[in-house]
Design a protein around this motif. Structure first.
Motif, mmCIF file in Angstrom:
data_model
loop_
_atom_site.group_PDB
_atom_site.id
_atom_site.type_symbol
_atom_site.label_atom_id
_atom_site.label_comp_id
_atom_site.label_asym_id
_atom_site.label_seq_id
_atom_site.Cartn_x
_atom_site.Cartn_y
_atom_site.Cartn_z
ATOM 1 N N GLY A 313 18.784 12.406 47.632
ATOM 2 C CA GLY A 313 20.199 12.454 47.994
ATOM 3 C C GLY A 313 21.104 12.258 46.792
ATOM 4 O O GLY A 313 20.684 11.724 45.755
ATOM 5 N N ILE A 314 22.345 12.728 46.911
ATOM 6 C CA ILE A 314 23.359 12.397 45.911
ATOM 7 C C ILE A 314 24.611 11.902 46.627
ATOM 8 O O ILE A 314 25.028 12.479 47.632
ATOM 9 C CB ILE A 314 23.745 13.584 44.982
ATOM 10 C CG1 ILE A 314 23.975 14.872 45.765
ATOM 11 C CG2 ILE A 314 22.711 13.809 43.915
ATOM 12 C CD1 ILE A 314 24.463 16.021 44.875
ATOM 13 N N ILE A 315 25.146 10.809 46.103
ATOM 14 C CA ILE A 315 26.447 10.345 46.578
ATOM 15 C C ILE A 315 27.474 10.879 45.585
ATOM 16 O O ILE A 315 27.401 10.582 44.381
ATOM 17 C CB ILE A 315 26.508 8.808 46.646
ATOM 18 C CG1 ILE A 315 25.454 8.282 47.615
ATOM 19 C CG2 ILE A 315 27.905 8.359 47.080
ATOM 20 C CD1 ILE A 315 25.325 6.764 47.602
ATOM 21 N N GLY A 342 9.640 22.904 52.803
ATOM 22 C CA GLY A 342 9.206 24.288 52.639
ATOM 23 C C GLY A 342 9.260 24.705 51.174
ATOM 24 O O GLY A 342 9.536 23.909 50.282
ATOM 25 N N TYR A 343 9.027 26.014 50.929
ATOM 26 C CA TYR A 343 9.000 26.512 49.549
ATOM 27 C C TYR A 343 10.391 26.799 49.027
ATOM 28 O O TYR A 343 10.591 27.076 47.858
ATOM 29 C CB TYR A 343 8.128 27.777 49.460
ATOM 30 C CG TYR A 343 8.578 28.894 50.365
ATOM 31 C CD1 TYR A 343 9.580 29.763 49.977
ATOM 32 C CD2 TYR A 343 8.008 29.069 51.636
ATOM 33 C CE1 TYR A 343 10.017 30.770 50.814
ATOM 34 C CE2 TYR A 343 8.431 30.074 52.475
ATOM 35 C CZ TYR A 343 9.442 30.926 52.056
ATOM 36 O OH TYR A 343 9.871 31.922 52.900
ATOM 37 N N GLU A 344 11.396 26.740 49.936
ATOM 38 C CA GLU A 344 12.749 27.160 49.584
ATOM 39 C C GLU A 344 13.689 25.964 49.554
ATOM 40 O O GLU A 344 13.539 25.016 50.309
ATOM 41 C CB GLU A 344 13.230 28.247 50.545
ATOM 42 C CG GLU A 344 13.816 27.768 51.864
ATOM 43 C CD GLU A 344 12.866 27.077 52.836
ATOM 44 O OE1 GLU A 344 11.706 26.790 52.490
ATOM 45 O OE2 GLU A 344 13.328 26.769 53.950
ATOM 46 N N SER A 345 14.680 26.025 48.678
ATOM 47 C CA SER A 345 15.608 24.900 48.524
ATOM 48 C C SER A 345 16.671 24.900 49.617
ATOM 49 O O SER A 345 17.069 25.963 50.116
ATOM 50 C CB SER A 345 16.278 24.962 47.147
ATOM 51 O OG SER A 345 15.302 24.722 46.156
ATOM 52 N N GLN A 371 16.892 19.476 49.219
ATOM 53 C CA GLN A 371 15.452 19.747 49.275
ATOM 54 C C GLN A 371 15.179 20.750 48.177
ATOM 55 O O GLN A 371 15.775 21.829 48.152
ATOM 56 C CB GLN A 371 15.085 20.269 50.671
ATOM 57 C CG GLN A 371 14.283 21.570 50.733
ATOM 58 C CD GLN A 371 12.781 21.411 50.459
ATOM 59 O OE1 GLN A 371 12.255 20.306 50.420
ATOM 60 N NE2 GLN A 371 12.086 22.508 50.258
ATOM 61 N N ILE A 372 14.319 20.363 47.243
ATOM 62 C CA ILE A 372 14.021 21.238 46.115
ATOM 63 C C ILE A 372 12.763 22.035 46.429
ATOM 64 O O ILE A 372 11.706 21.474 46.717
ATOM 65 C CB ILE A 372 13.833 20.415 44.818
ATOM 66 C CG1 ILE A 372 15.069 19.533 44.551
ATOM 67 C CG2 ILE A 372 13.530 21.341 43.638
ATOM 68 C CD1 ILE A 372 16.380 20.274 44.461
#
Ligand SMILES: *Cc1c(COP(=O)(O)O)cnc(C)c1O
Length: 395
Positions: A313-315, A342-345, A371-372
């Motif tokens: 996460g980023i705040i 999954g494989y996708e960001s 999600q990277i």
């Protein structure tokens, strides 16, 4: 020992290529077949009544479900007595909780739990006469002050899948053991590759296999694995509730297992690279990633985990909803969607109001979860860089 079985002396990356592949002269193919089955035909009446019959009825197990469950049991390590499969991660959570809770019991849920867990625990679970209370996920040994004479289950999710607090699992397990409560952990983020929960004395570990195990955002599946002390009860409840999973989905999970280590290690490295870059950005107040030394959970993560996942996460510094939307709407490589692994960001804006009751969420700015996927991290950084420019432009 069949051709595809391997010894526990091999590393997990090696074993992932071999587990759950029973070999026989009649079925010598690399991958086990997808078996679609309800009725099982018996040779005679004697066989119908023989408790040793391997297959009884579709819902009670098929070669496809056994291959996946056996592979997951192996992945969870020597403390694992068995694994059941459920139609979703949330079903895994409900089966696990309902296995060990009954009228008059009390359950403790961490404040960082996946939101639908809170919905389950604020509706159906109390209807059964179970008391629910929430606790600060960072409480550690302080959990002792919150347990009651009737506390039957202590539930954990580490790290929290929106806010990324790392729990002191060994401290909580030690107290649970002392009072005879069952511990259940949602280990979707780490998977047994990064954290083998049963080795830390947790009784029951579950995953939304929908995420990293399936790994391709094309099937829903849950897994629940238990130690010797809790396995019979879990298996019985799972059977009594009639849980089973579609054969294609189980097969997709078996396929996902083959590349789990490669995908997770790649996503781990990319996520760390992107998280470190985000730490340098003036628009970002804090990066929530236990793999970063500045993270409050880092010391415990380092002590207990073998690695990290691709979700963090980023705040942001205080910004308007419109500015966050401008940042996210224009992303080319990050899809806007729930789920992850999954494989996708993917990227989502996170709304925390109403889902913290034991603690308060003090961040002043908005929280975004990333999600990277398997894309080149340099391309993902360039996409986020343009997104932060849009955030700035929108004020
Ligand atoms: C997605 C998720 C679940 C639920 O899984 P489904 O397969 O979507 O039901 C449970 N726990 C965590 C941490 C999750 O992210």
């Amino acid at each position: 020992m069949s051709k595809s079985e391997t010894s526990n002396a091999h590393s997990v990356a090696t074993r992932l290529a071999h587990m759950g592949r029973p070999w026989s002269p009649d079925m010598p193919f690399v991958n086990p077949p997808v078996v679609r089955a309800s009725t099982v035909l018996f040779e005679d009446v004697h066989a119908m009544h023989d408790p040793a019959s391997k297959y009884v009825y579709g819902r009670r197990g098929t070669p496809t479900s056994n291959a996946l469950a056996d592979a997951l049991t192996e992945l969870e390590g020597p403390a694992c007595a068995g694994t059941v499969l459920t139609p979703s991660g949330l079903a895994a959570i409900s089966v696990a909780l309902l296995s060990f809770l009954g009228a008059g019991d009390h359950v403790l849920i961490p404040d960082c739990a996946y939101r639908p867990v809170r919905e389950l625990c604020d509706s159906l679970i109390p209807r059964l006469g179970v008391e629910v209370s929430y606790y600060d996920p960072t409480i550690g040994a302080g959990i002792a002050a919150l347990t009651r004479a009737n506390t039957k289950v202590i539930y954990l999710e580490s790290p929290g899948s929106l806010t990324f607090e790392i729990q002191d699992t060994p401290a909580i397990v030690a107290h649970a053991r002392a009072i005879g409560a069952v511990t259940i952990i949602d280990n979707t983020w780490a998977t047994p590759l990064m954290f083998r929960a049963l080795d830390f004395g947790v009784d029951v570990t579950l995953m939304a296999a929908t995420k990293y195990i399936v790994g391709h955002s094309d099937a829903m599946l849950g897994t629940v694995s238990a130690n010797e002390a809790t396995w019979k009860r879990l298996k019985h409840t799972h059977g009594a509730m009639g849980m089973f999973t579609g054969p294609d989905d189980m097969w997709l999970a078996l396929r996902g297992l083959r590349t789990l280590s490669v995908r997770m290690r790649h996503q781990e490295q990319s996520a760390l690279e992107i998280a470190r870059w985000l730490q340098t950005r003036p628009e970002v107040a804090q990066v929530l990633h236990p793999g970063l030394p500045q993270d409050p959970g880092h010391a415990i993560w380092k002590r207990d985990f073998n690695g990290s996942a691709g979700l963090f996460g980023i705040i942001l510094k205080p910004s308007s909803d419109e500015a966050v939307a401008a940042m996210l709407d224009g992303l080319q490589l990050f899809g806007l969607g729930y789920s992850w692994g999954g494989y996708e960001s993917l990227a989502i804006p996170c709304e925390l109001t109403g889902i913290r009751t034991a603690t308060t969420w003090a961040a002043e700015g908005p929280l975004v979860r990333l999600q990277i996927g398997l894309e080149d991290p340099a391309d993902l950084i360039a996409d986020l860089d343009k997104g932060l420019a849009r955030l700035n432009a929108a004020g």
